[in-house]
Write a protein that holds these residues in place. Sequence first.
Motif, PDB file in Angstrom:
ATOM      1  N   ASN A 247       0.850  -1.179   0.000  1.00  0.00           N
ATOM      2  CA  ASN A 247       0.000   0.000   0.000  1.00  0.00           C
ATOM      3  C   ASN A 247       0.892   1.237   0.000  1.00  0.00           C
ATOM      4  O   ASN A 247       1.526   1.554   0.990  1.00  0.00           O
ATOM      5  CB  ASN A 247      -0.911  -0.005   1.234  1.00  0.00           C
ATOM      6  CG  ASN A 247      -1.849   1.180   1.252  1.00  0.00           C
ATOM      7  OD1 ASN A 247      -1.793   2.049   0.394  1.00  0.00           O
ATOM      8  ND2 ASN A 247      -2.696   1.228   2.242  1.00  0.00           N
TER       9      ASN A 247
ATOM     10  N   ILE B 228      -3.821  17.757   3.131  1.00  0.00           N
ATOM     11  CA  ILE B 228      -4.578  16.523   3.402  1.00  0.00           C
ATOM     12  C   ILE B 228      -6.016  16.625   2.922  1.00  0.00           C
ATOM     13  O   ILE B 228      -6.618  15.623   2.534  1.00  0.00           O
ATOM     14  CB  ILE B 228      -4.519  16.072   4.884  1.00  0.00           C
ATOM     15  CG1 ILE B 228      -5.171  17.081   5.817  1.00  0.00           C
ATOM     16  CG2 ILE B 228      -3.103  15.744   5.304  1.00  0.00           C
ATOM     17  CD1 ILE B 228      -5.329  16.581   7.248  1.00  0.00           C
TER      18      ILE B 228
ATOM     19  N   ILE C 275      -6.062  12.798   2.088  1.00  0.00           N
ATOM     20  CA  ILE C 275      -5.168  11.902   2.815  1.00  0.00           C
ATOM     21  C   ILE C 275      -5.856  11.501   4.119  1.00  0.00           C
ATOM     22  O   ILE C 275      -6.320  12.357   4.873  1.00  0.00           O
ATOM     23  CB  ILE C 275      -3.819  12.589   3.131  1.00  0.00           C
ATOM     24  CG1 ILE C 275      -3.198  13.204   1.883  1.00  0.00           C
ATOM     25  CG2 ILE C 275      -2.880  11.627   3.822  1.00  0.00           C
ATOM     26  CD1 ILE C 275      -2.835  12.231   0.801  1.00  0.00           C
ATOM     27  N   PHE C 276      -5.922  10.234   4.377  1.00  0.00           N
ATOM     28  CA  PHE C 276      -6.600   9.734   5.587  1.00  0.00           C
ATOM     29  C   PHE C 276      -5.630   9.088   6.546  1.00  0.00           C
ATOM     30  O   PHE C 276      -4.625   8.622   6.250  1.00  0.00           O
ATOM     31  CB  PHE C 276      -7.700   8.756   5.223  1.00  0.00           C
ATOM     32  CG  PHE C 276      -8.753   9.369   4.338  1.00  0.00           C
ATOM     33  CD1 PHE C 276      -9.674  10.249   4.866  1.00  0.00           C
ATOM     34  CD2 PHE C 276      -8.788   9.101   2.989  1.00  0.00           C
ATOM     35  CE1 PHE C 276     -10.632  10.820   4.054  1.00  0.00           C
ATOM     36  CE2 PHE C 276      -9.754   9.669   2.163  1.00  0.00           C
ATOM     37  CZ  PHE C 276     -10.679  10.527   2.697  1.00  0.00           C
TER      38      PHE C 276
ATOM     39  N   LYS D  95      -0.022   8.423   4.234  1.00  0.00           N
ATOM     40  CA  LYS D  95      -0.809   8.550   5.458  1.00  0.00           C
ATOM     41  C   LYS D  95      -0.515   9.907   6.091  1.00  0.00           C
ATOM     42  O   LYS D  95       0.557  10.480   5.887  1.00  0.00           O
ATOM     43  CB  LYS D  95      -0.450   7.430   6.427  1.00  0.00           C
ATOM     44  CG  LYS D  95      -0.757   6.055   5.883  1.00  0.00           C
ATOM     45  CD  LYS D  95      -0.297   4.984   6.853  1.00  0.00           C
ATOM     46  CE  LYS D  95      -0.437   3.629   6.192  1.00  0.00           C
ATOM     47  NZ  LYS D  95       0.652   2.733   6.528  1.00  0.00           N
ATOM     48  N   LYS D  96      -1.462  10.404   6.871  1.00  0.00           N
ATOM     49  CA  LYS D  96      -1.320  11.723   7.491  1.00  0.00           C
ATOM     50  C   LYS D  96      -0.010  11.868   8.263  1.00  0.00           C
ATOM     51  O   LYS D  96       0.625  12.918   8.227  1.00  0.00           O
ATOM     52  CB  LYS D  96      -2.481  11.995   8.446  1.00  0.00           C
ATOM     53  CG  LYS D  96      -3.791  12.282   7.766  1.00  0.00           C
ATOM     54  CD  LYS D  96      -4.848  12.557   8.819  1.00  0.00           C
ATOM     55  CE  LYS D  96      -6.200  12.804   8.188  1.00  0.00           C
ATOM     56  NZ  LYS D  96      -7.229  13.077   9.192  1.00  0.00           N
ATOM     57  N   GLU D  97       0.377  10.817   8.960  1.00  0.00           N
ATOM     58  CA  GLU D  97       1.587  10.902   9.790  1.00  0.00           C
ATOM     59  C   GLU D  97       2.875  10.897   8.970  1.00  0.00           C
ATOM     60  O   GLU D  97       3.963  11.104   9.505  1.00  0.00           O
ATOM     61  CB  GLU D  97       1.615   9.794  10.847  1.00  0.00           C
ATOM     62  CG  GLU D  97       1.585   8.394  10.302  1.00  0.00           C
ATOM     63  CD  GLU D  97       0.184   7.838  10.083  1.00  0.00           C
ATOM     64  OE1 GLU D  97       0.091   6.636   9.790  1.00  0.00           O
ATOM     65  OE2 GLU D  97      -0.809   8.582  10.202  1.00  0.00           O
ATOM     66  N   GLU D  98       2.760  10.695   7.660  1.00  0.00           N
ATOM     67  CA  GLU D  98       3.929  10.667   6.786  1.00  0.00           C
ATOM     68  C   GLU D  98       4.121  11.987   6.031  1.00  0.00           C
ATOM     69  O   GLU D  98       4.981  12.101   5.169  1.00  0.00           O
ATOM     70  CB  GLU D  98       3.804   9.529   5.774  1.00  0.00           C
ATOM     71  CG  GLU D  98       3.754   8.162   6.426  1.00  0.00           C
ATOM     72  CD  GLU D  98       3.388   7.047   5.468  1.00  0.00           C
ATOM     73  OE1 GLU D  98       3.925   5.936   5.655  1.00  0.00           O
ATOM     74  OE2 GLU D  98       2.581   7.276   4.548  1.00  0.00           O
TER      75      GLU D  98
END
Length: 157
Positions: A3, A151, A156-157, A7-10
């Motif tokens: 995948n 985001i 972006i989730f 991701k938001k944290e990236e």
Amino acid sequence: MENNLLKKEELLALDIATHTGYYSLNAFGTWNFTESKKRNNNKQHKDFRDTIMGFVLQQGIRHIVAEDINVNNYFSDMRKLSEFRGILFEICDELNLPEPTFVNVATLKKWATDNGRASKQEMMQACKDRYNFLPDDDNVSDACHLYHYYIRKYRIF
């Protein structure tokens, strides 16, 4: 199957300047890259590179969004921001990250406040009103808005 969705944290958002605001889910604040013998041995560009590189590696950042250059016709500001921007591209190349995404200043201000010419104070107030986030300064505020703009725009989730 891998995948590769971001991701938001990236995601890391940067308001690039001598005082660079940064915002991610992992951390936020302002990095001071003022050139001085005591702070960085007069190696401002190396300090900028090492700080961003270290943060990206430590936090698992896979994409960077930054405010585009807007300098109000001040040549020295334009030169400094262009230098930092070039270093950011080099960091992304070295770490095999996609090129940074740049967001126009007026576009960001319009999105955050409905006013493309919003003041620093209005941008800071919008952080409080929209995200219940109290930024320490306008650099962090801009980085926070960049993060949320990106985001939402790219879902972006």
